[in-house]
Structure formats: C-alpha cells, structure tokens
Design an enzyme around this catalytic site. Structure first.
Site, PDB file in Angstrom:
ATOM      1  N   HIS A  35      -2.552 -26.170  19.022  1.00 39.44           N
ATOM      2  CA  HIS A  35      -1.710 -27.355  19.203  1.00 39.44           C
ATOM      3  C   HIS A  35      -2.503 -28.621  18.917  1.00 39.44           C
ATOM      4  O   HIS A  35      -2.238 -29.322  17.947  1.00 39.44           O
ATOM      5  CB  HIS A  35      -1.132 -27.378  20.630  1.00 39.44           C
ATOM      6  CG  HIS A  35      -0.279 -28.574  20.902  1.00 39.44           C
ATOM      7  ND1 HIS A  35      -0.327 -29.269  22.087  1.00 39.44           N
ATOM      8  CD2 HIS A  35       0.645 -29.211  20.135  1.00 39.44           C
ATOM      9  CE1 HIS A  35       0.524 -30.287  22.046  1.00 39.44           C
ATOM     10  NE2 HIS A  35       1.130 -30.253  20.862  1.00 39.44           N
ATOM     11  N   HIS A  78      -1.797 -28.456  27.436  1.00 30.00           N
ATOM     12  CA  HIS A  78      -0.322 -28.527  27.449  1.00 30.00           C
ATOM     13  C   HIS A  78       0.288 -27.149  27.710  1.00 30.00           C
ATOM     14  O   HIS A  78       1.457 -26.933  27.464  1.00 30.00           O
ATOM     15  CB  HIS A  78       0.194 -29.099  26.121  1.00 30.00           C
ATOM     16  CG  HIS A  78      -0.487 -30.372  25.723  1.00 30.00           C
ATOM     17  ND1 HIS A  78      -1.507 -30.419  24.768  1.00 30.00           N
ATOM     18  CD2 HIS A  78      -0.345 -31.647  26.172  1.00 30.00           C
ATOM     19  CE1 HIS A  78      -1.932 -31.658  24.628  1.00 30.00           C
ATOM     20  NE2 HIS A  78      -1.258 -32.427  25.470  1.00 30.00           N
TER      21      HIS A  78
HETATM   22  S1  FES Z   1      -3.786 -28.543  22.991  1.00 29.78           S
HETATM   23 FE1  FES Z   1      -3.214 -26.585  23.683  1.00 29.78          FE
HETATM   24  S2  FES Z   1      -1.171 -26.819  24.239  1.00 29.78           S
HETATM   25 FE2  FES Z   1      -1.692 -28.746  23.498  1.00 29.78          FE
END
Ligand code: FES
Length: 213
Positions: free
Chosen positions: A140, A159
């Site tokens: 992500h 997140h």
């Molecule tokens: S950096 Fe891993 S869920 Fe956003």
C-alpha cells in the site's frame, strides 16, 4: 377435210380452259400446305452435325501439403535473464526453528521474511516443501509488515492490510491492492538462496534499483 386428230384437244378452237373458282383455289392451297407439312414430317432427320471431340480436362495436380514443423513453445525467460538478480544465501534451515526469519534481498534496503509454514505449499522449497519468502514492505504505502506464525498472516500496522502467507501472500483485507512480492528460493543442503523476486517491491522503479535510472 380437216385433220382434226392433229389438233390438241385443249387447243380446240373455241374451247375454254376450265377456271378454278375461289373456293376451289383455296381448297387446293390447303391441300398443298398439308402435303408440304406431311412431306417435312416424313422426311428423314438431318444427320447430326459432327462435333469434334473435346479433350478431357487435364487432372488438376494439387500441391503436396507442406509439412508443418512442430513448434515447441519457447520457454519463459528466467527472472535472472530479465534482471540480473543476485543469487544470495539469505538463511539456513536452522534459522526457521521459530517459523519465521527476517533478512534482506536483493539489497540491504529491502526487508524480507522467510517463513516455514509447516504444511507443503505450491512453490514451497526445502525438505518439507513448506518454505517461502516474501517482501516485508506493504504494497500500500511501504510500511514494514509483521508476521504471525499462529495465523500465517502478515499484518501492516499502518492501515491494517492483511496478507495470507499460505496463499502466495494474497491480500485478505485493507487498502492495499496487490499481494506481497514473493522471492524465488533454492535450497542447497542447509542453505536457502534467493535468486529473484516475483512482483514489484514497494517504492522501486524495478526491483534492483531504488531510483529511476
Ligand atoms: S501501508 Fe500498509 S496498509 Fe497502508
């Protein structure tokens, strides 16, 4: 005395030729036409016109089928042919006694997790076919993920994306959209080698560079 026997009867003086009436003339015409038709019908048919024999068509000689050479599908290029991945020893079998071992590959800026799942899996290596390794950076936004051996799940603390280590690090939940990149492993004796990476490590233009070339 006149010799009357020398004179033809039809030239007898004063004798008149018998004249055909119109009705008789038409009757004679009809009889003549019918006679002509009968004559035409009874006439033998004209011999057939001789037609010169035509030469039979020459047999078509079809071209012999061109043998098609069986083509073998070209083997997929190895990752090391596309990018010059290093073949690096990243762990030993004894490092996996706790089920997980942290290291780096292909360079010191790319954390990876080497995992012994405990059950054989597709692509797994080692004596039990259960050793796999994945990038330790969340796809992500690049936070380091943590691994729980009890659930075999990676969790990102930023997140809360979750990835299934037993299923090719597939995304389970969270805002990430891609699974974790997987390392291609080889085992020699007690040593575990990484030879390439499947998938793009977060934040890189390609897996062997941190910046654009
Ligand atoms: S950096 Fe891993 S869920 Fe956003």
């Amino acid at each position: 005395m006149e010799d009357q026997g020398a004179t033809p009867p039809n030239e007898v003086a004063g004798a008149q030729q018998p004249r055909l009436g119109r009705r008789s003339f038409l009757k004679l015409g009809s009889v003549g036409s019918a006679a002509a038709v009968l004559a035409a019908c009874s006439a033998p048919p004209a011999p057939p016109t001789a037609v010169p024999p035509t030469a039979p068509p020459a047999p078509t000689v079809s071209a012999a089928p061109t043998p098609v050479a069986a083509t073998e599908p070209a083997p997929a290029p190895a990752f090391s042919d596309v990018l010059p991945y290093p073949r690096l020893k990243i762990a030993t079998l004894s490092d996996l006694q706790k089920g997980v071992f942290s290291t780096t590959y292909p360079d010191q800026f790319s954390p990876v997790q080497v995992i012994k799942l405990g059950t054989k899996t597709v692509g797994g290596v080692g004596p039990d076919g259960d050793i796999v390794a994945y990038s330790g950076l969340c796809t992500h936004m690049g936070c380091p993920v943590s691994y729980d051996p009890a659930t075999k799940v990676f969790m990102c603390p930023c997140h809360y994306s979750h990835f299934d280590a037993a299923a090719d690090a597939m995304l389970i939940s969270g805002p990430a959209t891609q699974h974790l990149p997987r390392l291609v492993l080889e085992v020699e004796g007690q040593d575990i080698y990484a030879v390439s990476v499947q998938g793009l490590i977060y934040g890189r233009p390609h897996n062997l560079s941190l910046t654009e070339l």
